[in-house]
Design an enzyme around this catalytic site. Structure first.
Site, PDB file in Angstrom:
ATOM      1  N   LYS A  43      -7.440   1.095  -6.873  1.00 42.92           N
ATOM      2  CA  LYS A  43      -6.792   0.161  -7.808  1.00 42.92           C
ATOM      3  C   LYS A  43      -6.243  -1.041  -7.045  1.00 42.92           C
ATOM      4  CE  LYS A  43      -2.664   3.011  -7.466  1.00 42.92           C
ATOM      5  NZ  LYS A  43      -1.982   4.207  -8.000  1.00 42.92           N
ATOM      6  N   ARG A 136       6.390   9.079 -15.927  1.00 45.34           N
ATOM      7  CA  ARG A 136       5.703   7.800 -15.933  1.00 45.34           C
ATOM      8  C   ARG A 136       4.549   7.987 -16.909  1.00 45.34           C
ATOM      9  NH1 ARG A 136       3.238   5.064 -10.490  1.00 45.34           N
ATOM     10  NH2 ARG A 136       1.685   6.678 -10.891  1.00 45.34           N
ATOM     11  N   TYR A 254      12.776 -24.716   6.184  1.00 38.91           N
ATOM     12  CA  TYR A 254      13.641 -24.863   5.010  1.00 38.91           C
ATOM     13  C   TYR A 254      14.999 -24.224   5.260  1.00 38.91           C
ATOM     14  CZ  TYR A 254       9.813 -26.303   1.876  1.00 38.91           C
ATOM     15  OH  TYR A 254       8.796 -26.956   1.256  1.00 38.91           O
TER      16      TYR A 254
HETATM   17  C1  LIG Z   1      -1.918   5.143  -6.980  1.00 38.44           C
HETATM   18  C2  LIG Z   1      -2.173   6.551  -7.323  1.00 38.44           C
HETATM   19  C3  LIG Z   1      -2.647   7.436  -6.350  1.00 38.44           C
HETATM   20  C4  LIG Z   1      -2.721   7.069  -4.879  1.00 38.44           C
HETATM   21  O1  LIG Z   1      -1.413   7.097  -4.357  1.00 38.44           O
HETATM   22  P1  LIG Z   1      -1.071   6.778  -2.827  1.00 38.44           P
HETATM   23  O2  LIG Z   1       0.391   7.010  -2.746  1.00 38.44           O
HETATM   24  O3  LIG Z   1      -1.417   5.355  -2.604  1.00 38.44           O
HETATM   25  O4  LIG Z   1      -1.870   7.691  -1.991  1.00 38.44           O
HETATM   26  C5  LIG Z   1      -2.987   8.714  -6.757  1.00 38.44           C
HETATM   27  N1  LIG Z   1      -2.852   9.101  -8.052  1.00 38.44           N
HETATM   28  C6  LIG Z   1      -2.370   8.268  -9.000  1.00 38.44           C
HETATM   29  C7  LIG Z   1      -2.231   8.772 -10.386  1.00 38.44           C
HETATM   30  C8  LIG Z   1      -1.995   6.976  -8.672  1.00 38.44           C
HETATM   31  O5  LIG Z   1      -1.502   6.171  -9.603  1.00 38.44           O
END
Ligand SMILES: *Cc1c(COP(=O)(O)O)cnc(C)c1O
Length: 352
Positions: A43, A136, A254
């Site tokens: 992702k 979540r 800055y």
């Molecule tokens: C992003 C995600 C992962 C991977 O998690 P990492 O901490 O980057 O290894 C696995 N499962 C779900 C459902 C996620 O959203």
């Protein structure tokens, strides 16, 4: 010459992605996962490093299960290599249904509404997320009745505290997931992300879903084993576009937050917060010229940063950023995830 024939000049900023290191990290995670198959979360465009390149490289290693967050990401990614499958973690909204029923990926159904939508469309094989305590995404275990009649490929849950190995949430979620597995039929079960894999054998089940650690992140930076096993994947280099001498009592950048004590040689690098080199590195970051450390002075600008250098550095030289993500995270106050996923689109990207 017509404008369209002038080739675009090369960027003064490059990102090199080490495909062998990515593959080695995946193999290390696969081994740590015991009997479980090892998938890959790609992702956010492969955590900022490139989803397409990551899928192609890991498919060659034998990875068969990939995860994106949305159908837009699935569409941009394009077809999977032969034998590999893609799952969409955020499930299906009404607007996603045409893409979802096309078969380009499997939805991970997260709610009773999504389950009803999928059943109404006779959607076929799917994945399901059960919430075991993170609150979540996912159905509560008590809602599992609605899953009756679905063809579930992978039933999954997600750990909230896996990067804190002693946190009591881990065992609580593991126990809940075991109960879920005993009561909801599916072809495969999956619980662990990168940090979850490192919690030990009991967390692997049939399939793991690492993201961060594939790309060189270290879930528990104090863990010597993880330190040894996981390699940096991304190298960032920026070109010196100007050199200047700063006299005592003159300031840099800055806000005039840095003031020279002694005379200083300063290099201005073509990188800034628009490239994910965020303001948390102001006055505390560090670059390298060969083996020499080049500390950041003053605030990071949108496209520029000033660093102290020695006399040997020339305009047009390339300075490299430390590749150690845990160290960068500590220095900047950002998470390793944020450091990767904010990299931006101005890098000249190269896979080796
Ligand atoms: C992003 C995600 C992962 C991977 O998690 P990492 O901490 O980057 O290894 C696995 N499962 C779900 C459902 C996620 O959203």
């Amino acid at each position: 010459m017509p404008k369209s024939l002038i080739t675009s000049p090369p960027a003064a900023l490059r990102l090199t992605i080490d495909g062998d290191a990515l593959a080695a990290n995946w193999r290390w995670l696969r081994e740590r996962g015991g009997e479980a198959a090892c998938g890959a979360a790609v992702k956010a465009d492969g955590y900022g490093l490139g989803a397409r390149g990551t899928v192609d490289r890991l498919a060659r290693e034998g990875c068969r299960d990939f995860f994106v967050s949305s159908w837009a990401e699935a569409a941009v990614l394009g077809p999977m290599p032969e034998g590999a499958a893609l799952s969409v973690l955020h499930g299906v909204r009404e607007a996603d249904m045409p893409a979802a029923v096309s078969g380009m990926a499997r939805p991970v159904l997260n709610s009773a509404e999504q389950v009803a939508r999928w059943k109404a469309a006779a959607g076929g094989v799917c994945d399901v997320m059960i919430d075991t305590g993170m609150n979540r995404l996912g159905l509560r275990p008590e809602e599992a009745g609605v899953l009756e009649g679905l063809a579930i490929e992978t039933l999954m849950s997600h750990l909230a505290c896996a990067d804190e190995p002693d946190h009591p949430m881990n065992e609580r979620q593991l126990a809940r997931f075991r109960r879920v597995r005993a009561s909801i039929p599916a072809k495969r079960y999956s619980l662990a992300n990168s940090a979850g894999i490192c919690l030990g054998d009991g967390y692997g089940f049939d399939l793991t879903r690492p993201g961060l650690a594939l790309y060189g992140g270290v879930p528990v930076p104090d863990d010597a084993d993880q330190r040894r096993g996981l390699q940096p994947v991304a190298t960032i280099e920026a070109e010196v576009i100007q050199l200047r001498d700063v006299e005592p009592d003159e300031s840099v950048g800055y806000g005039a937050t840095w003031v020279a004590g002694l005379p200083n040689r300063v290099a201005i690098l073509n990188v800034g917060y628009a490239d994910g080199y965020l303001r948390g590195f102001s006055n505390v970051g560090s670059w390298r010229s060969g083996d020499a450390a080049c500390p950041v002075i003053g605030r990071v600008s949108m496209d520029l940063v000033a660093v102290q250098v020695g006399r040997e550095v020339r305009e047009g030289d390339w300075l490299a950023l430390d590749r150690d993500l845990p160290a960068l995270a500590r220095t900047s106050g950002l998470s390793q995830y944020e450091l990767l996923t904010t990299l931006g689109h101005r890098y000249q990207r190269r896979w080796t």
